[in-house]
Write an enzyme that holds these catalytic residues in place. Structure first.
Site, PDB file in Angstrom:
ATOM      1  N   ARG A   1     -34.848 -82.671 -43.282  1.00  0.00           N
ATOM      2  CA  ARG A   1     -35.782 -81.971 -42.658  1.00  0.00           C
ATOM      3  C   ARG A   1     -36.285 -82.778 -41.536  1.00  0.00           C
ATOM      4  O   ARG A   1     -36.965 -83.873 -41.866  1.00  0.00           O
ATOM      5  CB  ARG A   1     -36.771 -81.332 -43.471  1.00  0.00           C
ATOM      6  CG  ARG A   1     -36.655 -80.388 -44.445  1.00  0.00           C
ATOM      7  CD  ARG A   1     -37.831 -79.854 -45.307  1.00  0.00           C
ATOM      8  NE  ARG A   1     -37.523 -79.193 -46.491  1.00  0.00           N
ATOM      9  CZ  ARG A   1     -36.959 -78.014 -46.762  1.00  0.00           C
ATOM     10  NH1 ARG A   1     -36.795 -77.169 -45.819  1.00  0.00           N
ATOM     11  NH2 ARG A   1     -36.636 -77.591 -47.931  1.00  0.00           N
TER      12      ARG A   1
ATOM     13  N   ARG B   1     -33.670 -75.382 -47.007  1.00  0.00           N
ATOM     14  CA  ARG B   1     -34.417 -73.874 -46.968  1.00  0.00           C
ATOM     15  C   ARG B   1     -35.762 -73.695 -46.057  1.00  0.00           C
ATOM     16  O   ARG B   1     -36.384 -74.693 -45.931  1.00  0.00           O
ATOM     17  CB  ARG B   1     -34.764 -73.589 -48.177  1.00  0.00           C
ATOM     18  CG  ARG B   1     -34.946 -72.019 -48.590  1.00  0.00           C
ATOM     19  CD  ARG B   1     -35.458 -71.936 -49.953  1.00  0.00           C
ATOM     20  NE  ARG B   1     -34.613 -72.091 -50.963  1.00  0.00           N
ATOM     21  CZ  ARG B   1     -33.370 -71.329 -51.514  1.00  0.00           C
ATOM     22  NH1 ARG B   1     -33.259 -70.193 -50.819  1.00  0.00           N
ATOM     23  NH2 ARG B   1     -32.644 -71.733 -52.395  1.00  0.00           N
TER      24      ARG B   1
ATOM     25  N   HIS C   1     -28.974 -83.982 -50.178  1.00  0.00           N
ATOM     26  CA  HIS C   1     -30.417 -84.121 -50.198  1.00  0.00           C
ATOM     27  C   HIS C   1     -30.671 -85.541 -50.245  1.00  0.00           C
ATOM     28  O   HIS C   1     -32.015 -85.695 -50.252  1.00  0.00           O
ATOM     29  CB  HIS C   1     -30.980 -83.322 -51.549  1.00  0.00           C
ATOM     30  CG  HIS C   1     -32.457 -83.375 -51.611  1.00  0.00           C
ATOM     31  ND1 HIS C   1     -33.098 -83.988 -52.640  1.00  0.00           N
ATOM     32  CD2 HIS C   1     -33.258 -82.512 -50.774  1.00  0.00           C
ATOM     33  CE1 HIS C   1     -34.490 -83.561 -52.467  1.00  0.00           C
ATOM     34  NE2 HIS C   1     -34.483 -82.651 -51.400  1.00  0.00           N
TER      35      HIS C   1
ATOM     36  N   TYR D   1     -47.249 -86.174 -46.818  1.00  0.00           N
ATOM     37  CA  TYR D   1     -46.429 -86.301 -48.278  1.00  0.00           C
ATOM     38  C   TYR D   1     -46.332 -87.650 -48.528  1.00  0.00           C
ATOM     39  O   TYR D   1     -46.372 -88.737 -47.830  1.00  0.00           O
ATOM     40  CB  TYR D   1     -44.907 -85.840 -48.095  1.00  0.00           C
ATOM     41  CG  TYR D   1     -44.673 -84.507 -47.809  1.00  0.00           C
ATOM     42  CD1 TYR D   1     -45.681 -83.605 -47.324  1.00  0.00           C
ATOM     43  CD2 TYR D   1     -43.460 -83.946 -48.053  1.00  0.00           C
ATOM     44  CE1 TYR D   1     -45.362 -82.299 -47.258  1.00  0.00           C
ATOM     45  CE2 TYR D   1     -43.065 -82.573 -48.075  1.00  0.00           C
ATOM     46  CZ  TYR D   1     -44.075 -81.860 -47.391  1.00  0.00           C
ATOM     47  OH  TYR D   1     -43.993 -80.480 -47.470  1.00  0.00           O
TER      48      TYR D   1
ATOM     49  N   ARG E   1     -45.571 -83.413 -60.470  1.00  0.00           N
ATOM     50  CA  ARG E   1     -46.751 -82.608 -59.367  1.00  0.00           C
ATOM     51  C   ARG E   1     -46.355 -81.092 -59.685  1.00  0.00           C
ATOM     52  O   ARG E   1     -47.293 -80.325 -59.989  1.00  0.00           O
ATOM     53  CB  ARG E   1     -46.177 -82.879 -58.105  1.00  0.00           C
ATOM     54  CG  ARG E   1     -46.990 -82.246 -57.247  1.00  0.00           C
ATOM     55  CD  ARG E   1     -46.564 -82.322 -55.772  1.00  0.00           C
ATOM     56  NE  ARG E   1     -45.529 -81.134 -55.399  1.00  0.00           N
ATOM     57  CZ  ARG E   1     -44.506 -80.954 -54.789  1.00  0.00           C
ATOM     58  NH1 ARG E   1     -44.016 -82.353 -54.335  1.00  0.00           N
ATOM     59  NH2 ARG E   1     -43.616 -80.246 -54.732  1.00  0.00           N
TER      60      ARG E   1
END
Length: 686
Positions: A375, A405, A435, A468, A564
């Site tokens: 991303r 996604r 990923h 993040y 989380r």
């Protein structure tokens, strides 16, 4: 909430996710959170729910429509039963969120911030609104007049609509839909009066201007209520061999806009006639989630609620720190050649990643750059650095995941730009998402090639790096980087399975290597040696990984887990998991670091990873789990884990009842995210 959502062995994945989203809602309810931040958490809660219905609810619905129970995949609950339970939980959560929103509105008024509706407009604001409507809103409006004779146009996924009903003197009804323009700010700031701020929702501005919109109709009365539809977010690919992979992904993204509806949310004050007309026209049936809501939908827009200059109602912005010993003003390669460095964003600045790539782009000694991208930021310095490198004659290879996604279109746009500028693009491996987050460069030094690189738990994205928490290891350890090069070789020759001596790679080795590490702890505890496991992940839903942890627990291995999001593991059950404790931390930043620690007879083995312990990460993705060999970094990671583990402000204790209880004790207050920043600040001072 639903108290019994487990079958004693596993907690259903979807229900566990809803419990995570309830923790987000708790942040919106928490009066110690700055007021505007509470609104933004409400927006995050709503946005999460939209994605849940697009993906997870849609998947369960597909299972049900295929005539399958899905019990083995769904933790012992049938698909049809699960759809009903989800709807009940979401209705309750939506109701709670409306109560929380009402409380926040009251608190805003105490701060002289007034959110007014169409019935509360005075002359000053009347003139402003009418002018604003004519100048900005009216040209952007799409208004659909509905009729039994004309097929309803496809309603956009994620868009919100006002369902309008006009009643004429002869009792005839005319229905219409107004699409809320997504190109406009949802919150319109009105002129101040003294110290008082005024805001009107775009929805209410439209309600105020209904007479202007429908002035050609001679109606007796008019009303407008909000509706929203959510569609199945799965990508379906066509098999046209003449199309490139980019074209196929692009077409699938467009097709998503007309996917099957999976949720219909409506204003609960809407009259039955209008609701019935809409449901019939849209073909919404009992298998879809029909949820009564409040006056306003698309509450994800609260994430962009205007700050109005009220910094006192926001979290104080932190200044990202530097990494001790790693200069942004000197050659990053010179520093990394001497020792490994760990970056922990957002506490420390993401600029090191951009600096690494910028230096590689300019350095004449650098010959190749290889990087994975999942991303990217909307304006990406990472992408521009790679393009810069290609223009300087470097051989740049980018493995870009076009199926990230809901970020597919952004990645498609960058992929096309990179391809134009001469970058060698790899589109992953058929049947697998890439990923892993890694980069390796090859640099000529003394007539030999030396490698430098970084491996991360998170995306190379400047925007999310401020929100993040993620670890990035900068290293010139040739052992690790030789393995990383093999992963890139696998992308190009994926019929060949490579062996890795140091990193752990999905889908071929993660299960067996992690099992071996857990088996070592079991062996040690049975032989009276020290044994423990510490795990920090976003989610754990793989039953085989959970079963292995249960085995370790039964053997007596103490296991601490910070999860989380989704946690299908049931902790604290005698005879199964009494040695497992699980907490979840939801706070200012999104917890995204993934860390694995194995005692190894008091010589800890420590890893950072891109992978959660979900079936998709272990079996259907290319993931990299990287060992930490530097003793100082090991010590740092263990210390930071302990800070998080001792959180007694924002930590929730997870149990089989999934009640989201805060951990409270008599020890000094530790809010881990704030304490971690302080730890790094003091480290710099020392």
């Amino acid at each position: 909430m639903v108290s019994d959502i487990s079958n004693n062995t596993y907690i259903n994945r979807e229900l566990s996710w809803l419990q995570f989203n309830e923790r987000v809602l708790q942040e919106a309810e928490d009066e110690t959170v700055p007021l505007i931040e509470r609104l933004r958490f409400l927006g995050i809660f709503s946005n999460n729910l939209d994605e849940f219905f697009k993906v997870r609810y849609a998947t369960v619905k597909r299972i049900d429509q295929a005539g399958k129970t899905g019990k083995s995949e769904l933790g012992g609950i049938s698909a049809s039963e699960l759809l009903e339970i989800i709807t009940l939980i979401v209705i309750k959560q939506q109701s709670d969120s409306l109560d929380i929103l009402a409380n926040i509105h009251k608190c805003l008024e105490d701060e002289n911030i007034h959110i007014v509706n169409e019935t509360q407009i005075d002359e000053l604001h009347h003139n402003f609104i009418k002018n604003y409507f004519i100048q900005y809103v009216s040209p952007a409006l799409v208004t659909i007049i509905l009729s039994d004779m004309v097929k309803l146009p496809t309603l956009k996924d994620h868009a919100a609509y006002l369902a309008v009903k006009m009643v004429f003197p002869n009792h005839h009804r005319q229905f219409a839909l107004i699409e809320i323009p997504k190109t406009m700010d949802r919150f319109v700031v009105l002129p101040k009066k003294g110290d008082n701020h005024y805001i009107i929702m775009l929805d209410d501005l439209l309600r105020y201007c209904l007479d202007d919109i429908f002035n050609i109709f001679d109606y007796q009365s008019i009303s407008a209520h909000m509706i929203k539809i959510t569609r199945d977010g799965e990508l379906d690919f066509e098999s046209d061999l003449s199309k490139s992979f980019i074209e196929k992904i692009s077409d699938s993204v467009k097709h998503r806009q007309i996917g099957e509806p999976v949720r219909f949310v409506y204003d609960k004050t809407i009259d039955g006639e209008t609701l019935s007309f809409l449901l019939t026209m849209m073909g919404i049936d009992s298998k879809d989630s029909v949820i009564p809501g409040g006056r306003y939908h698309n509450r994800r827009d609260y994430m962009d609620f205007p700050s109005l200059g009220r910094t006192d109602l926001l979290y104080e912005k932190i200044k990202p720190l530097s990494v001790k010993g790693l200069s942004l003003e000197a050659s990053i390669f010179n520093n990394i050649s001497k020792k490994d460095y760990l970056l922990h964003t957002p506490y420390q600045t993401f600029s090191y990643v951009v600096k690494f790539l910028r230096e590689a782009a300019l350095d004449p000694k650098v010959k190749t750059i290889k990087i994975t991208i999942y991303r990217l930021a909307q304006i990406s310095h990472v992408a521009s650095s790679l393009i810069n490198a290609a223009k300087n004659g470097k051989k740049v290879t980018v493995s870009i995941e076009l199926q990230a996604r809901f970020d597919e279109q952004a990645n498609i746009d960058y992929a096309e730009q990179m391809e134009t500028d001469g970058i060698n693009l790899l589109f992953g491996v058929k049947g697998l998402k890439v990923h892993s987050k890694m980069c390796v460069i090859e640099r000529e030094e003394n007539n030999k090639i030396k490698r430098y690189g970084f491996i991360s738990t998170g995306n190379f994205n400047e925007s999310t790096a401020t929100l993040y928490t993620d670890y990035t290891l900068f290293t010139a350890d040739q052992r690790i980087l030789r393995d990383v090069v093999k992963v890139f070789d696998f992308f190009e020759t994926n019929y060949k399975i490579y062996r890795y001596k140091h990193i752990i790679v999905s889908p071929h080795y993660t299960k067996s290597k992690i099992f071996k590490l857990i088996d070592n702890e079991i062996h040690n505890v049975k032989n009276g040696k020290p044994a423990f496991i510490k795990i920090k992940l976003n989610s754990i839903s793989s039953y085989m990984m959970i079963d292995k942890l249960y085995e370790a627990s039964r053997a007596g291995v103490k296991i601490q887990m910070i999860i989380r999001g989704i946690c299908c593991l049931v902790p604290g059950v005698k005879g199964m998991s009494e040695n497992i404790e699980v907490i979840s931390i939801v706070d200012k930043f999104l917890e995204h670091t993934r860390l694995l620690v194995f005692c190894n007879n008091d010589d800890p083995k420590v890893y950072i990873s891109s992978a959660d312990w979900m079936s998709r990460n272990i079996e259907n993705r290319v993931e990299v789990t990287c060992p930490i060999y530097d003793a100082d970094i090991k010590k740092e990671l263990l210390h930071v884990f302990d800070i998080s583990w001792n959180d007694n402000v924002k930590a929730r204790l997870l149990s089989h009842t999934q009640e989201n209880k805060y951990r409270r004790n008599d020890l000094p207050k530790i809010r881990s995210q704030f304490a971690i920043y302080d730890y790094y600040a003091k480290k710099l001072q020392n």
